[in-house]
Design a protein around this motif. Sequence first.
Motif, short mmCIF file in Angstrom:
data_model
loop_
_atom_site.label_atom_id
_atom_site.label_comp_id
_atom_site.label_asym_id
_atom_site.label_seq_id
_atom_site.Cartn_x
_atom_site.Cartn_y
_atom_site.Cartn_z
N LEU A 128 0.82 -1.21 0.00
CA LEU A 128 0.00 0.00 0.00
C LEU A 128 0.86 1.26 0.00
CD1 LEU A 128 -2.73 1.45 0.18
CD2 LEU A 128 -2.65 1.14 2.67
N LEU A 129 2.01 1.20 0.67
CA LEU A 129 2.91 2.36 0.74
C LEU A 129 3.86 2.32 -0.46
CD1 LEU A 129 3.98 4.82 2.27
CD2 LEU A 129 5.44 3.26 3.59
N LYS A 130 3.67 3.27 -1.37
CA LYS A 130 4.49 3.31 -2.58
C LYS A 130 5.82 4.01 -2.34
CE LYS A 130 4.02 4.23 -7.54
NZ LYS A 130 5.30 4.88 -7.81
N SER A 131 5.79 5.18 -1.68
CA SER A 131 7.03 5.91 -1.44
C SER A 131 6.85 6.90 -0.30
CB SER A 131 7.48 6.64 -2.70
OG SER A 131 6.58 7.70 -3.02
N ILE A 132 7.97 7.29 0.30
CA ILE A 132 8.01 8.36 1.30
C ILE A 132 9.04 9.37 0.82
CG2 ILE A 132 8.49 8.97 3.69
CD1 ILE A 132 7.74 6.14 4.49
N ASN A 133 8.58 10.60 0.61
CA ASN A 133 9.47 11.64 0.06
C ASN A 133 10.18 11.19 -1.20
OD1 ASN A 133 8.92 13.76 1.83
ND2 ASN A 133 10.42 13.06 3.33
N GLY A 134 9.45 10.46 -2.02
CA GLY A 134 9.99 10.04 -3.31
C GLY A 134 10.83 8.79 -3.28
N VAL A 135 11.10 8.23 -2.11
CA VAL A 135 11.91 7.01 -2.00
C VAL A 135 10.97 5.80 -2.06
CG1 VAL A 135 13.54 5.70 -0.61
CG2 VAL A 135 13.63 8.22 -0.63
N GLU A 136 11.10 4.99 -3.09
CA GLU A 136 10.22 3.85 -3.31
C GLU A 136 10.41 2.76 -2.27
OE1 GLU A 136 8.04 2.68 -5.91
OE2 GLU A 136 7.85 4.67 -6.81
N THR A 137 9.32 2.10 -1.93
CA THR A 137 9.38 0.92 -1.06
C THR A 137 9.51 -0.33 -1.93
OG1 THR A 137 6.98 0.74 -1.02
CG2 THR A 137 8.00 2.05 0.71
N PRO A 138 9.96 -1.45 -1.37
CA PRO A 138 10.17 -2.66 -2.18
C PRO A 138 8.88 -3.17 -2.83
CG PRO A 138 11.29 -2.83 -0.07
CD PRO A 138 10.42 -1.62 0.01
#
Length: 647
Positions: free
Chosen positions: A477-487
């Motif tokens: 569900l979490l794609k990115s935080i401050n533009g940093v992608e999650t796996p």
Amino acid sequence: MRRSAKDTEESAALINRRGLVMGGGMAAFAGLLGLRMRHLQVDQADQFRLLAEENRISIRLLPPARGQIFDRNGLLIAGNEQNYRVTMLRDEVDDPEEVLHALARLIPMTSEDMEHAREELRKRSRLVPVTIADRLSWEDLSQVAVNAPALPGITPEVGLSRLYPRGADFAHIVGYVGPVSDYDLSRIEDKDPLLQIPKFQIGKTGSENKLEHELRGKAGTKRVEVNAIGRVMRELGRDESKKGGNVQLTVDTRLQNFVQARLAGESAAAVVIDVNTGDLMAIGSAPAFDPNLFVRGISVKDYGALTENKYRPLANKAVQGTYPPGSTFKMVTALAALEAGEITADETIWCGGYAEVASRRFHCWKRGGHGYMNLRNSLKQSCDVYYYDLAQRVGIEKISAMARRLGLGERYDVPMSAVASGLIPTKAWKRENRGNDWVIGDSLNAAIGQGLVLTSPLQLAVMTARLATNRAVTPRLLKSINGVETPSGAGEPLGLSSSMISHIQDGMFAVANENRGTAYATRIDDKALRMAGKTGTSQVRNITKAERARGVFRNEDLPWERRDHALYVGFAPVDAPKYAISVVVEHGGGGSTAAAPIARDIMLAAQTGGVPPLSAYPSSQRGRISSGLKKLQLWDPDAPGAPESQA
């Protein structure tokens, strides 16, 4: 009588001695006083200079702007809006009651508002600003600013408050924020001084709560000079606060809106997942609620309407709700039997309407039976007796192991509230939790997704994605935080043979696309968009022998809460799967009549990126479908107030 010279000389000597003693004492005292003054003025000069500064300089916290939340395309789904408010610093006020009454003559304040302000002033430190009134109009704020010299300790401010531009569409995903409560403070180990600011907003549910650390930001400070009565004279300096991080979720605003609109009027849930990445494209739960009501302070009437609704709008049924999966579980049982070598795809089993095991009859949904069934037809027509036979051959341990392999019984790490783990039972589980031994009837019930088995719509979507890809897809569900992608959640290969998966996929294709398939009536006519699926109906009541003898009650003849749950799972397009879906309609009756039509519409919306085209439906259904689609309350991206883009 005249004194002798000797007496005079002794008297003078005495006076001289006393003078010397007194003079010495005075000199010593003056010396000590000088030393003390030097100690205060020189040795402790820095300390007293600091104390003096603190008497005339006030240090105040600067709350940070909360990070924003966007959908996968950069559309805003949780942002901030300006909020005009008035705060009071108790340390700068001699008579708070007098100031409160003066303030009430300038802006609207009820007796409840006044009492709440008094309570906050009593509870909070004298050095912490207390919000006396917020969400004021510009005119009211101006009134306070003009009269500021007569209101010691009062400061008009322009702050930020949370805003959810899509309202109910994302209520169960994003959740909402609210003022920090005493309960929050009692359970949060975080000692962030921001939490001591009255009415400071923190995440209460959903992603707002689970991603609180990332979204909150860091406090800043400002130093202001105040006069003798506490009035701010000037600002001496500031260290700016640090805005919270921006979060991007994997959900799609347009599809999420379609899902919520399509579920309207039902107590239901739907999950759409990208089978190649694990991205959750939509997570619907109906009915929903407007999270903005909680941010602004929900009324007793509005809250009562939510809690007293039998459809439970506050519950996120997509991840919190657990239901017997019914016949959507049959693919699990079939794979367990295939891998164990207990059956081949072509082997047939006779269905005469029931199986008799341990002097008890286990009935098929089709009273007269299906006749001889192989694997493909058992899925296509959802024959129960076929799976009763498999359960006796395979056993619950292998069925449970396959269920877990396909993603059931697992609590997924997605930033939403109260994500359920469901229940995939084993013999040991029943012995430890129910105090009873496992019996053969438990295995038969579990084989068709009844009995002790419980799954959530999220888990069913994951299971279907794994069946479509033969990979251990995990939801993201979490794609990115401050533009940093999650796996990515693509996952590793499941290790199941491609032939076994192919047999299951073929059976699911027959369910949705061939005559006599349980979902044939809700087929997709466009070959490029066709879906493979499986219907399910799970009982919430026991059917007695007497009821079977006189005829089982139809769902529509029963009270709503006693009707069966309706389920459907599927993936599309069949030739190159991209999306998987699960739909659960609480007490909806049959999966083929209640859940499958919803799943078809949503899957078409996912594949086409908009309102489903009528050309994708069978021609005989297009008139009815057209009328139904026109009634949906869908989002218009060109309408005023549409969500802003991240760009």
